[in-house]
Motif scaffolding. Structure first.
Motif, PDB file in Angstrom:
ATOM      1  N   VAL A 105       0.845  -1.207   0.000  1.00 11.40           N
ATOM      2  CA  VAL A 105       0.000   0.000   0.000  1.00 11.40           C
ATOM      3  C   VAL A 105       0.884   1.261   0.000  1.00 11.40           C
ATOM      4  O   VAL A 105       0.560   2.261  -0.664  1.00 11.40           O
ATOM      5  N   ALA A 106       1.999   1.207   0.711  1.00  6.70           N
ATOM      6  CA  ALA A 106       2.922   2.358   0.729  1.00  6.70           C
ATOM      7  C   ALA A 106       3.402   2.669  -0.684  1.00  6.70           C
ATOM      8  O   ALA A 106       3.358   3.826  -1.133  1.00  6.70           O
ATOM      9  N   MET A 107       3.826   1.641  -1.414  1.00  5.20           N
ATOM     10  CA  MET A 107       4.277   1.840  -2.810  1.00  5.20           C
ATOM     11  C   MET A 107       3.138   2.407  -3.658  1.00  5.20           C
ATOM     12  O   MET A 107       3.339   3.294  -4.477  1.00  5.20           O
ATOM     13  N   GLY A 108       1.946   1.859  -3.437  1.00  2.00           N
ATOM     14  CA  GLY A 108       0.782   2.309  -4.212  1.00  2.00           C
ATOM     15  C   GLY A 108       0.433   3.754  -3.902  1.00  2.00           C
ATOM     16  O   GLY A 108       0.078   4.524  -4.810  1.00  2.00           O
TER      17      GLY A 108
ATOM     18  N   ARG B  46       9.070   2.960  -3.862  1.00  2.00           N
ATOM     19  CA  ARG B  46       9.177   2.557  -5.266  1.00  2.00           C
ATOM     20  C   ARG B  46       8.636   1.149  -5.463  1.00  2.00           C
ATOM     21  O   ARG B  46       9.001   0.231  -4.736  1.00  2.00           O
ATOM     22  N   CYS B  47       7.767   0.980  -6.432  1.00  2.00           N
ATOM     23  CA  CYS B  47       7.228  -0.346  -6.737  1.00  2.00           C
ATOM     24  C   CYS B  47       8.136  -1.028  -7.765  1.00  2.00           C
ATOM     25  O   CYS B  47       8.474  -0.414  -8.781  1.00  2.00           O
ATOM     26  N   PRO B  48       8.520  -2.284  -7.512  1.00  2.00           N
ATOM     27  CA  PRO B  48       9.481  -2.917  -8.433  1.00  2.00           C
ATOM     28  C   PRO B  48       8.850  -3.464  -9.715  1.00  2.00           C
ATOM     29  O   PRO B  48       9.560  -4.000 -10.564  1.00  2.00           O
ATOM     30  N   TYR B  49       7.538  -3.355  -9.872  1.00  2.00           N
ATOM     31  CA  TYR B  49       6.891  -3.974 -11.036  1.00  2.00           C
ATOM     32  C   TYR B  49       6.526  -2.919 -12.082  1.00  2.00           C
ATOM     33  O   TYR B  49       6.398  -1.732 -11.769  1.00  2.00           O
TER      34      TYR B  49
ATOM     35  N   GLY C  86       2.653   7.308 -12.494  1.00  2.00           N
ATOM     36  CA  GLY C  86       3.109   7.251 -11.103  1.00  2.00           C
ATOM     37  C   GLY C  86       4.462   6.582 -10.926  1.00  2.00           C
ATOM     38  O   GLY C  86       5.144   6.816  -9.931  1.00  2.00           O
ATOM     39  N   LEU C  87       4.835   5.738 -11.900  1.00  2.00           N
ATOM     40  CA  LEU C  87       6.079   4.961 -11.739  1.00  2.00           C
ATOM     41  C   LEU C  87       7.278   5.592 -12.443  1.00  2.00           C
ATOM     42  O   LEU C  87       8.418   5.281 -12.118  1.00  2.00           O
ATOM     43  N   GLU C  88       6.985   6.484 -13.399  1.00  2.00           N
ATOM     44  CA  GLU C  88       8.098   7.134 -14.137  1.00  2.00           C
ATOM     45  C   GLU C  88       8.945   7.972 -13.200  1.00  2.00           C
ATOM     46  O   GLU C  88       8.429   8.558 -12.245  1.00  2.00           O
ATOM     47  N   GLU C  89      10.214   8.061 -13.519  1.00  2.00           N
ATOM     48  CA  GLU C  89      11.112   8.973 -12.754  1.00  2.00           C
ATOM     49  C   GLU C  89      10.658  10.405 -12.976  1.00  2.00           C
ATOM     50  O   GLU C  89      10.196  10.761 -14.037  1.00  2.00           O
TER      51      GLU C  89
END
Ligand code: NAD
Ligand code: GLY
Length: 351
Positions: A261-264, A297-300, A348-351
């Motif tokens: 949930v933190a990553m999300g 950071r989410c690893p997927y 959300g995942l992009e740098e």
């Protein structure tokens, strides 16, 4: 003692104080006036706290029995549920009897679900022993087990008759499991209370844990009272959960719920900023997560996460409600077509 009333379809109290387990029998008896107690707990909590609870229930005349399952999310399934139900039947529990869920969110969700379906429903009491269960899962009546297809896919709404939160039990949590609760408490702050978030981000709240739990329970209570069956406002509690549940599933549950949930939450805050619907707060959310030993950071990949998320129960027809922050202390539901989810995750995942 901090007592928070919950005005759901069943009215009950959440009591928060150090040392409550030793008084659990007497406090439960005031609410559940008759019957035997079936204590459901996991192997870790059994070794730490079951003796105290069993003795207190016996002293209060609740003639307790106990069922223990192996600790961990991997146990939250139909097979364990079946073991619990057979145990209740072997001991000839009737509708006059009740279940005591002693443990974290896995125990509470599963024992609560057993209570909802055994004999078409018997009462149950929650004794949360993790920070996460104290601030979130023990309140509100969502009960479930996981299916291979995803988390919590088989469950029921079934409110407890009482929640007794003994904050002394949090002393024995390993740091990683304590941090899982911090993720849900930060979530409550991002949803509704900037001052709660500020307290959490300073990391100095542990001496005042009763009041943090109390505030989280109040926030959850408001949303549950407004929308008990989760068709509107209650969905706000899913902040960070669409991606989080997907990450948990992809990791085969090696990622814990709070960490996922933190990553999300970090990713959806970044996406909200990029969509132009949120004040700049991504850096602050990440700093608060880091201060609470949580990942940001989410690893997927967005593609993997979207594929996993869309077999989740949150899918409703062709639309899905994401929860986006507007600022710290205010969030809103953001309905999108399922085809949009991967793009928003990617933002959300992009740098
Ligand atoms: P958990 O119940 O598996 O507990 C985590 C670990 O901590 C377990 O190994 C447990 O044995 C151990 N533990 C529990 N209490 C302890 C104590 N006092 N001292 C030492 N160890 C202890 O997991 P959790 O993080 O409590 O809950 C996660 C679950 O809750 C997930 O399945 C999630 O889906 C669910 N959940 C439900 C709701 C809801 O509204 N029903 C809300 C949030 C999360
Ligand atoms: N934890 C989400 C809910 O109770 O609705």
């Amino acid at each position: 003692m901090n007592i928070i009333p919950i005005n759901a379809s069943l009215k009950y109290d959440v009591m928060i104080e150090s040392g409550l387990l030793a008084r659990s029998g007497e406090l439960i008896r005031k609410v559940v006036k008759k019957g035997r107690a079936a204590v459901i707990t996991d192997s870790t909590v059994d070794a730490l706290y079951a003796e105290t609870v069993m003795a207190s229930l016996a002293d209060a005349g609740c003639d307790p029995m106990k069922y223990v399952f192996p600790a961990g999310e991997a146990s939250k399934n139909i097979m364990t549920l079946s073991g619990i139900l057979e145990h209740l039947a072997e001991h000839r529990l009737t509708r006059a009897d009740f279940i005591v869920a002693l443990g974290g969110g896995v125990t509470g969700d599963m024992a609560g679900f057993a209570a909802s379906c055994y004999l078409r429903g018997i009462p149950f009491v929650q004794l949360p022993t993790t920070f996460l269960a104290a601030v979130d899962s023990s309140v509100g009546g969502k009960t479930a087990v996981d299916l291979h297809a995803g988390k919590n896919l088989c469950g029921a709404f079934h409110q407890p008759s009482l929640v007794l939160c003994d904050t002394k039990t949090l002393d024995t949590l390993i740091p990683e499991i304590f941090a899982d609760g911090a993720a849900e408490a930060l979530k409550a702050g991002i949803l509704r209370d900037e001052s709660l978030f500020a307290k959490m981000e300073q990391g100095s709240y542990k001496a005042d844990i009763d009041s943090v739990i109390g505030r989280c329970v109040e926030i959850k209570a408001q949303l549950v009272e407004e929308d008990e069956r989760d068709t509107g406002a209650r969905q706000l509690l899913n902040l960070g959960h669409t991606m989080g549940h997907a990450a948990e599933k992809i990791s085969d549950f090696s990622l814990t719920h709070g960490h996922a949930v933190a990553m999300g939450m970090a990713a959806i805050t970044r996406a909200a900023e990029k969509l132009g619907v949120c004040e700049p707060c991504y850096e602050r959310v990440c700093a608060a997560l880091t201060a609470n030993d949580l990942p940001t950071r989410c690893p997927y990949s967005a593609e993997e996460l979207a594929n996993a998320a869309l077999s989740d129960k949150k899918r409703s027809g062709g639309r899905i409600n994401l929860v986006l922050p507007k600022k710290i202390g205010e969030c809103f539901l953001y309905p999108v077509d399922v085809t949009e989810v991967e793009r928003i995750f990617a933002l959300g995942l992009e740098e």
